[in-house]
Design a protein around this motif. Structure first.
Motif, PDB file in Angstrom:
ATOM      1  N   GLY A  55       0.840  -1.197   0.000  1.00 61.89           N
ATOM      2  CA  GLY A  55       0.000   0.000   0.000  1.00 61.89           C
ATOM      3  C   GLY A  55       0.878   1.253   0.000  1.00 61.89           C
TER       4      GLY A  55
ATOM      5  N   GLN B  62      -8.562  -4.754   1.454  1.00 58.86           N
ATOM      6  CA  GLN B  62      -7.722  -3.570   1.664  1.00 58.86           C
ATOM      7  C   GLN B  62      -7.749  -2.621   0.457  1.00 58.86           C
TER       8      GLN B  62
ATOM      9  N   ASP C 281      -5.341  -1.146  -1.141  1.00 55.65           N
ATOM     10  CA  ASP C 281      -4.378  -1.419  -2.230  1.00 55.65           C
ATOM     11  C   ASP C 281      -4.770  -2.631  -3.070  1.00 55.65           C
TER      12      ASP C 281
ATOM     13  N   ILE D  77      -0.149  -5.146  12.039  1.00 56.96           N
ATOM     14  CA  ILE D  77      -1.005  -4.943  10.860  1.00 56.96           C
ATOM     15  C   ILE D  77      -1.010  -6.179   9.946  1.00 56.96           C
TER      16      ILE D  77
ATOM     17  N   HIS E  24       1.531  -8.509   9.068  1.00 54.88           N
ATOM     18  CA  HIS E  24       2.615  -8.882   8.158  1.00 54.88           C
ATOM     19  C   HIS E  24       3.801  -9.462   8.943  1.00 54.88           C
TER      20      HIS E  24
ATOM     21  N   HIS F  42       4.660  -7.550  -2.521  1.00 59.71           N
ATOM     22  CA  HIS F  42       4.004  -6.610  -1.600  1.00 59.71           C
ATOM     23  C   HIS F  42       5.067  -6.018  -0.669  1.00 59.71           C
TER      24      HIS F  42
HETATM   25  C1  MLT Z   1      -1.619  -3.662   4.281  1.00 59.30           C
HETATM   26  O1  MLT Z   1      -1.287  -4.509   3.464  1.00 59.30           O
HETATM   27  O2  MLT Z   1      -1.376  -3.790   5.486  1.00 59.30           O
HETATM   28  C2  MLT Z   1      -2.363  -2.469   3.802  1.00 59.30           C
HETATM   29  O3  MLT Z   1      -2.532  -2.537   2.442  1.00 59.30           O
HETATM   30  C3  MLT Z   1      -1.715  -1.193   4.190  1.00 59.30           C
HETATM   31  C4  MLT Z   1      -2.337  -0.011   3.500  1.00 59.30           C
HETATM   32  O4  MLT Z   1      -2.647  -0.036   2.314  1.00 59.30           O
HETATM   33  O5  MLT Z   1      -2.499   1.027   4.150  1.00 59.30           O
END
Ligand code: MLT
Ligand code: MN
Ligand code: ZN
Length: 304
Positions: A11, A90, A92, A243, A245, A270
């Motif tokens: 994102g 999301q 993105d 978040i 990941h 990503h």
């Molecule tokens: C994410 O993958 O955590 C989100 O896409 C972050 C974002 O787009 O703000």
């Protein structure tokens, strides 16, 4: 099957519009060896003509212009995109659907019930598209079972729930539900070849480990190098894990996970703009190379 990386950034993309971090300023001013990246999306095809899009990035317009395979070829209005599969709700991964509003027929969208709920409420783009081309929603499983897409005859899709995060506008943000995020195993029936795709992966659960172990290629979460990366860069107060990941470095990180896999080609996707692996001459990028791990870039094509 052919896998085309349309966007390999997380994102915000790389560089991010308002970011002056080492990487973003470095790529703008060409003081580091790095390549800009658009936001997260891939396309898959078994015949080179009919493509399934996995996630629809806000950068989709530029991504289509960069890839003739999905451009219009027949008649006055056409597309190589047969369907869109969403891994989550999301921004993105979904905003690009709005850019496809000129479609003469409803968009064929495959996502879980949880993702559909978010896209009809917190981020109501399905409702908005109802005023344009409309959508046909196809509900997909998240228990590891398979679904197919009409017209994409040789590919089969197995989807499972992941521990990651629903978007900030989802009522599930701090109350995770199975199906908020999914991982996908794509299998070509005629060859048996498989790709595992999971751009947002917070935890390596057993179903994820099994899929990663057996796949011919894995294209997985490469968002952050360390858990505190965004805090250290002074751009956010959030950790990677909070978040959804899994960072690459450290104990239990993605490098360690990938080291245990013998079969697959290993590719990170990503990638967040703060991640030092974007600098091709960085120590961190060198470590990945030593571990046989690739970093996806826009335009990367993988044939299995
Ligand atoms: C994410 O993958 O955590 C989100 O896409 C972050 C974002 O787009 O703000
Ligand atoms: Mn993302
Ligand atoms: Zn940045």
């Amino acid at each position: 099957m052919i896998i085309r990386v349309l966007g390999s950034g997380a994102g915000g993309g790389f560089p991010q519009w308002n970011c002056n971090c080492n990487n973003c300023s470095g790529v703008r001013n060409q003081t580091i060896k790095a390549t800009p990246r658009t936001q997260s999306s891939i396309a898959i095809s078994n015949d080179g003509e009919h493509w399934v899009l996995f996630n629809a990035s806000p950068d989709i317009r530029a991504q289509i212009e960069a890839f003739p395979g999905i451009q219009p070829h027949h008649g006055v209005r056409d597309t190589g995109i047969s369907a869109v599969v969403l891994c989550d709700g999301q921004i993105d991964h979904t905003t690009g659907l709005l850019i496809l509003r000129e479609s003469p027929k409803p968009l064929e969208i495959y996502c879980t019930r949880m993702v559909r709920d978010d896209l009809e409420s917190g981020f109501p783009i399905f409702n908005m598209l109802g005023h344009f081309c409309g959508i046909n929603h196809h509900e997909i499983p998240f228990d590891g079972s398979a679904f197919t897409i009409p017209g994409i005859d040789d590919l089969c899709f197995y989807t499972h729930a992941l521990k990651s995060k629903a978007p900030p506008y989802s009522p599930h943000r701090e109350n995770p539900h199975a199906g908020d995020n999914i991982g996908i195993l794509v299998k070509q029936i005629s060859t048996g070849k498989t790709l595992y795709y999971s751009p947002g992966l917070g935890e390596i659960e057993p179903q994820v480990e099994t899929a990663m172990t057996n796949a011919d290629c894995i294209l997985v979460d490469g968002t952050f190098w360390t858990d505190s990366e965004m805090i250290d860069a002074g751009v956010s107060k959030k950790t990677a894990r909070s978040i959804g990941h899994l960072p690459q470095s450290g104990s239990g990180g993605m490098i360690e996970v990938m080291d245990a896999l013998e079969k697959p080609r290993k590719v990170l996707i990503h990638i967040n703009n703060t991640n030092p692996i974007l600098d091709e001459q960085s120590e961190q990028r060198n470590i990945l190379t030593q571990h046989g791990i690739e970093v996806a870039f826009d335009g990367l094509e993988i044939e299995l």
